[in-house]
Every structure is written in structure tokens, then in C-alpha cells.
Write a protein that holds these residues in place. Sequence first.
Motif, PDB file in Angstrom:
ATOM      1  N   LEU A 178       1.034  -1.420   0.071  1.00 56.37           N
ATOM      2  CA  LEU A 178       0.169   0.071  -0.039  1.00 56.37           C
ATOM      3  C   LEU A 178       0.899   1.234  -0.014  1.00 56.37           C
ATOM      4  O   LEU A 178       0.403   2.230  -0.477  1.00 56.37           O
ATOM      5  N   SER A 179       1.945   1.322   0.731  1.00 55.51           N
ATOM      6  CA  SER A 179       2.885   2.456   0.779  1.00 55.51           C
ATOM      7  C   SER A 179       3.875   2.647  -0.503  1.00 55.51           C
ATOM      8  O   SER A 179       4.108   3.925  -0.844  1.00 55.51           O
ATOM      9  N   THR A 180       4.013   1.456  -1.409  1.00 58.56           N
ATOM     10  CA  THR A 180       4.873   1.559  -2.456  1.00 58.56           C
ATOM     11  C   THR A 180       4.393   1.487  -3.859  1.00 58.56           C
ATOM     12  O   THR A 180       4.934   2.075  -4.737  1.00 58.56           O
ATOM     13  N   SER A 181       3.188   0.909  -3.712  1.00 61.82           N
ATOM     14  CA  SER A 181       2.462   0.666  -5.291  1.00 61.82           C
ATOM     15  C   SER A 181       1.083   0.769  -5.112  1.00 61.82           C
ATOM     16  O   SER A 181       0.626  -0.295  -5.478  1.00 61.82           O
ATOM     17  N   CYS A 205      -1.431  -2.903  -6.911  1.00 60.42           N
ATOM     18  CA  CYS A 205      -1.395  -4.074  -5.979  1.00 60.42           C
ATOM     19  C   CYS A 205      -2.888  -4.238  -5.389  1.00 60.42           C
ATOM     20  O   CYS A 205      -3.788  -3.349  -5.462  1.00 60.42           O
ATOM     21  N   PHE A 206      -2.974  -5.448  -4.841  1.00 54.23           N
ATOM     22  CA  PHE A 206      -4.237  -5.598  -4.122  1.00 54.23           C
ATOM     23  C   PHE A 206      -4.167  -6.211  -2.881  1.00 54.23           C
ATOM     24  O   PHE A 206      -3.232  -7.086  -2.677  1.00 54.23           O
ATOM     25  N   VAL A 207      -4.712  -5.562  -1.711  1.00 57.91           N
ATOM     26  CA  VAL A 207      -4.558  -6.185  -0.175  1.00 57.91           C
ATOM     27  C   VAL A 207      -5.964  -6.638   0.119  1.00 57.91           C
ATOM     28  O   VAL A 207      -6.880  -5.868   0.213  1.00 57.91           O
ATOM     29  N   ALA A 208      -6.013  -7.796   0.393  1.00 59.18           N
ATOM     30  CA  ALA A 208      -7.130  -8.513   0.704  1.00 59.18           C
ATOM     31  C   ALA A 208      -7.455  -8.510   2.370  1.00 59.18           C
ATOM     32  O   ALA A 208      -6.318  -8.433   3.047  1.00 59.18           O
ATOM     33  N   CYS A 209      -8.760  -8.599   2.843  1.00 59.48           N
ATOM     34  CA  CYS A 209      -8.798  -8.761   4.076  1.00 59.48           C
ATOM     35  C   CYS A 209      -9.368 -10.011   4.542  1.00 59.48           C
ATOM     36  O   CYS A 209      -9.572 -10.378   5.821  1.00 59.48           O
ATOM     37  N   SER A 210      -9.500 -10.905   3.579  1.00 56.99           N
ATOM     38  CA  SER A 210     -10.033 -12.404   3.793  1.00 56.99           C
ATOM     39  C   SER A 210      -9.380 -13.463   2.727  1.00 56.99           C
ATOM     40  O   SER A 210      -8.950 -12.845   1.638  1.00 56.99           O
ATOM     41  N   PHE A 211      -9.483 -14.595   3.007  1.00 56.22           N
ATOM     42  CA  PHE A 211      -9.024 -15.538   2.070  1.00 56.22           C
ATOM     43  C   PHE A 211      -9.763 -15.659   0.700  1.00 56.22           C
ATOM     44  O   PHE A 211      -9.104 -15.806  -0.204  1.00 56.22           O
ATOM     45  N   ASP A 212     -11.167 -15.547   0.822  1.00 59.73           N
ATOM     46  CA  ASP A 212     -11.967 -15.236  -0.196  1.00 59.73           C
ATOM     47  C   ASP A 212     -11.610 -13.935  -1.064  1.00 59.73           C
ATOM     48  O   ASP A 212     -11.619 -14.215  -2.287  1.00 59.73           O
ATOM     49  N   GLU A 213     -11.276 -12.974  -0.627  1.00 61.38           N
ATOM     50  CA  GLU A 213     -11.032 -11.682  -1.262  1.00 61.38           C
ATOM     51  C   GLU A 213      -9.536 -12.151  -2.013  1.00 61.38           C
ATOM     52  O   GLU A 213      -9.428 -11.634  -3.125  1.00 61.38           O
ATOM     53  N   TYR A 214      -8.523 -12.738  -1.430  1.00 59.12           N
ATOM     54  CA  TYR A 214      -7.447 -13.069  -1.703  1.00 59.12           C
ATOM     55  C   TYR A 214      -7.462 -13.902  -3.006  1.00 59.12           C
ATOM     56  O   TYR A 214      -6.772 -13.545  -3.950  1.00 59.12           O
ATOM     57  N   ALA A 215      -8.148 -14.899  -2.973  1.00 60.60           N
ATOM     58  CA  ALA A 215      -8.205 -15.832  -4.276  1.00 60.60           C
ATOM     59  C   ALA A 215      -9.066 -15.286  -5.379  1.00 60.60           C
ATOM     60  O   ALA A 215      -9.132 -15.540  -6.225  1.00 60.60           O
TER      61      ALA A 215
END
Length: 157
Positions: free
Chosen positions: A140-143, A147-157
Motif C-alpha cells: 500500500l505504501s509503495t505501489s 497491488c491488491f490487499v485482501a482482508c480475507s482468504f476469499d478476497e485474496y483468491a
Amino acid sequence: VLFCSFGEAYKLDAQMLRTWTRILERTPNSNLWLPRYNALAEENLRVHLRLHGLDESRFVFSPPALRCLGGRCTRHNGKGSLILSDSEYLAASLTADIYLDTGPLMSSPLAMASLVWAAVPGVALAGERAKARSGAGFLLSTSPGSCFVACSFDEYA
């Protein structure tokens, strides 16, 4: 699509492996490039893929020729045997499409940093502890645009 993740084997847990398996299932003709681990760790990862109905070749391990002095990185005084060599970082920056962080138990911000600086977009899962949030915070601070930052495994996948 060539996904990559270069965290050490102890940073992987069963839930993250299941999540990576879902990503591979949902992305035809994709592979996940991992660093060269010890033989037992690599076999366990191959067994995991077979148990989930995927060809074990979907996990691609770094060729031994790319490893730092046979897997011992001299840049870190002999510690961190799975830290990538300059050759692996260069190869990844030229060929990988997306970096997958190892969170949420423990992130791999050092590996992620080199790939983000080489313009490989990343995906991280924000965990509850500081070492699990370091990858997400770094992304989040560099790119923030790649990028994508997920809050759950479902979001990550």
C-alpha cells in the motif's frame, strides 16, 4: 499467467495453500513459481496439488542453477538459505506476472520488495499481527496502483 511467491516454506500454512490452489483452479494455464525448498517440503506441496485434483507441475520450483551458492545466501552471512539469489530476482522480474504474498501468519516483505521494485504487481492478505501485516503495508505504501490487499482468504483468491 505466472504467479510467484518467494517466501520461505515455514511461512506457508494449509489455508494459504488451499487459497493458492483455488487461484490456480480459477486461472487456466497458470502456474505458481516457488523457490527451491528442501525435498520433503516440495513433495508435500506436490501431494497437496494432487489431492486437490491439479497437476503437480502447476507448482514450478526455481532451477538449482539460480540458487545462491547451492541455496546458501552469502549476502546474509549464511543465514536465510531460501533467500533468493540475484539471478532469481532478475528472472522473476522479467517473467512473473503477479506476486502472491505468504500471509496472513507471516508476510514476506523482503521478497515482495524486490519484485515490486521490478514492477511485478502484488497481492497480499492483511493479517492481525505486525509480521502478517508487513507485506500489505509495504504494498500500500509503495505501489497503491498496482497491488491488491485482501482482508480475507476469499478476497485474496
